[in-house]
Design an enzyme around this catalytic site. Structure first.
Site, PDB file in Angstrom:
ATOM      1  N   ASP A  80     140.739 -31.557  66.532  1.00 18.87           N
ATOM      2  CA  ASP A  80     140.292 -31.913  67.962  1.00 18.87           C
ATOM      3  C   ASP A  80     141.024 -31.120  69.156  1.00 18.87           C
ATOM      4  O   ASP A  80     142.140 -31.080  68.900  1.00 18.87           O
ATOM      5  CB  ASP A  80     139.809 -33.478  68.414  1.00 18.87           C
ATOM      6  CG  ASP A  80     141.373 -34.217  68.280  1.00 18.87           C
ATOM      7  OD1 ASP A  80     142.331 -33.915  67.285  1.00 18.87           O
ATOM      8  OD2 ASP A  80     141.226 -35.181  68.931  1.00 18.87           O
ATOM      9  N   GLU A 139     142.255 -37.199  66.627  1.00 14.96           N
ATOM     10  CA  GLU A 139     143.425 -37.546  66.642  1.00 14.96           C
ATOM     11  C   GLU A 139     143.802 -37.883  68.497  1.00 14.96           C
ATOM     12  O   GLU A 139     144.838 -38.644  68.471  1.00 14.96           O
ATOM     13  CB  GLU A 139     144.427 -36.440  66.105  1.00 14.96           C
ATOM     14  CG  GLU A 139     145.760 -37.097  65.778  1.00 14.96           C
ATOM     15  CD  GLU A 139     146.614 -36.900  67.418  1.00 14.96           C
ATOM     16  OE1 GLU A 139     147.477 -37.784  67.474  1.00 14.96           O
ATOM     17  OE2 GLU A 139     146.555 -36.000  68.158  1.00 14.96           O
TER      18      GLU A 139
END
Length: 392
Positions: A80, A139
């Site tokens: 991400d 994350e």
């Protein structure tokens, strides 16, 4: 300990590795929105013939079945991006998504794991065991690792290994020290309720601007005066919202912040003290306090045997001089959720190079990596998996 075929493969795939990273960098997706990134990884795995399953709502768990029986080692790479505007507008691979960029290196992690998978897949018949590949979403909001664990990511896994590109370390350096690496990362929100009124009539009010200010000043003594100075801890107030108008005494105040530490007992202590301070500061002024404390990631504590194996592998693969001993950081990492389930370790691979302007802090709009570090990271993934599975 070191597989020569793997070493040769990463020299051959250096250009492909850079290209994959740049494609990912130019098309960043935020946490839980990594749909195109998931498709990108799956297409690559399809080409390699590696079996996988998609996780919900995003992410991929793949597995390379070795030709010989043995254990299973998991390799993790997060995917991400962040809601940060990229300031590197002159790069040929700059973000095409306004207000979004890979400002932490997760594009590099994904690309490195993809190419590590390719190299390991080519020697799968020689592998005494299996390699599980965890392409993890979310994350940055500390939720993705827990979600993958809940979706059986480490079921049947004997060891887990992850890497983070690190701009504060010189390119190619590798750090993986036994013990604490990343701190636990918690969030808190304190809401004060007072009594508003006219700014010219304070005697009739309970001013939460005063209450909140007093709390912000006093709560720092939780760390400075109630915790052993040799214990690492940080309490940061990052946001304060008080009042509505210049001549209205504030009835409400909301404070938000974060707590970082390594020791679970220190964590418990700070949570209790923060509530104690909030309620007592409020009481002094006749206000009321409500505290919400949310535990985020655990501290990342590297297993000693695993961390020493990383050091040994890195020294054999790249030379003794690559070994670096970075101090533990107060940054948070949800890799800790894997370590709650199985032993393993989390390494840092340096990507800081002043000549390439890649020493900017993570999460900064100018963040970038020295792409020479990609091969180091990708090979470290693969060589660690090979070394773990071949241990006697």
């Amino acid at each position: 300990m070191i597989n020569q075929k793997l070493k040769e493969a990463f020299q051959e795939y250096k250009e492909e590795l850079t290209d994959l990273r740049r494609q990912l960098h130019s098309a960043p997706e935020l946490s839980w929105e990594e749909y195109k990134t998931t498709d990108f990884v799956c297409s690559y795995l399809d080409e390699l013939g590696i079996t996988y399953r998609r996780t919900e709502p995003t992410g991929v768990i793949a597995e390379i079945k070795g030709g010989k029986p043995g254990k299973t080692v998991a390799l993790r790479g997060d995917m991400d991006a962040l809601s940060v505007e990229e300031l590197n507008k002159d790069l040929p691979y700059t973000s095409i998504e306004e207000g979004k960029m890979h400002a932490c290196g997760h594009d590099a992690h994904t690309a490195m794991l993809m190419v590590a998978a390719k190299a390991l897949n080519e020697i799968k018949d020689e592998l005494p065991g299996n390699v599980r590949l965890l392409f993890q979403p979310a994350e940055e909001v500390a939720q993705g690792a827990k979600a993958l664990v809940d979706q059986r990511a480490v079921e049947g896994v004997d060891n887990v290994f992850g890497i983070h590109i690190w701009s504060q370390m010189p390119t190619h350096k590798v750090s993986c020290t036994p013990g604490p690496s990343f701190a636990s990362a918690d969030l808190f929100k304190v809401t004060f309720k007072g009594k508003g009124g006219h700014g010219a009539m304070p005697q009739d009010c309970i001013d939460t601007a005063i209450v909140a200010s007093s709390f912000v000043m006093n709560v720092q003594s939780v760390v400075s005066r109630t915790i052993d100075p040799q214990q690492g801890a940080v309490l940061t107030v990052g946001k304060m919202v008080v009042g509505t108008r210049f001549n209205v005494i504030a009835e409400n105040a909301v404070i938000e912040g974060t707590v970082r530490c390594f020791d679970p007992l220190v964590r418990d202590h700070i949570e209790a003290q923060l509530t104690h301070y909030a309620k007592n500061v409020a009481a002094v002024y006749g206000a009321v306090a409500q505290v919400e404390y949310t535990r985020g990631t655990q501290a990342v504590i590297n297993d000693e045997e695993s961390a020493l194996l990383v050091q040994h592998v890195a020294a054999k693969a790249f030379g003794e001089d690559v070994i670096h001993h970075e101090k533990p950081t107060m940054g948070g990492e949800d890799f800790s959720f894997y370590l709650d389930e199985v032993p393993g370790s989390f390494a840092l691979v340096g990507s800081g190079n002043p000549e390439k302007d890649t020493e900017w802090a993570h999460h900064h709009g100018k963040f970038n990596i020295d792409e020479d570090a990609l091969s180091t990271g990708a090979e470290l993934y693969a060589q660690y998996a090979w070394a773990f599975l071949n241990r006697n």
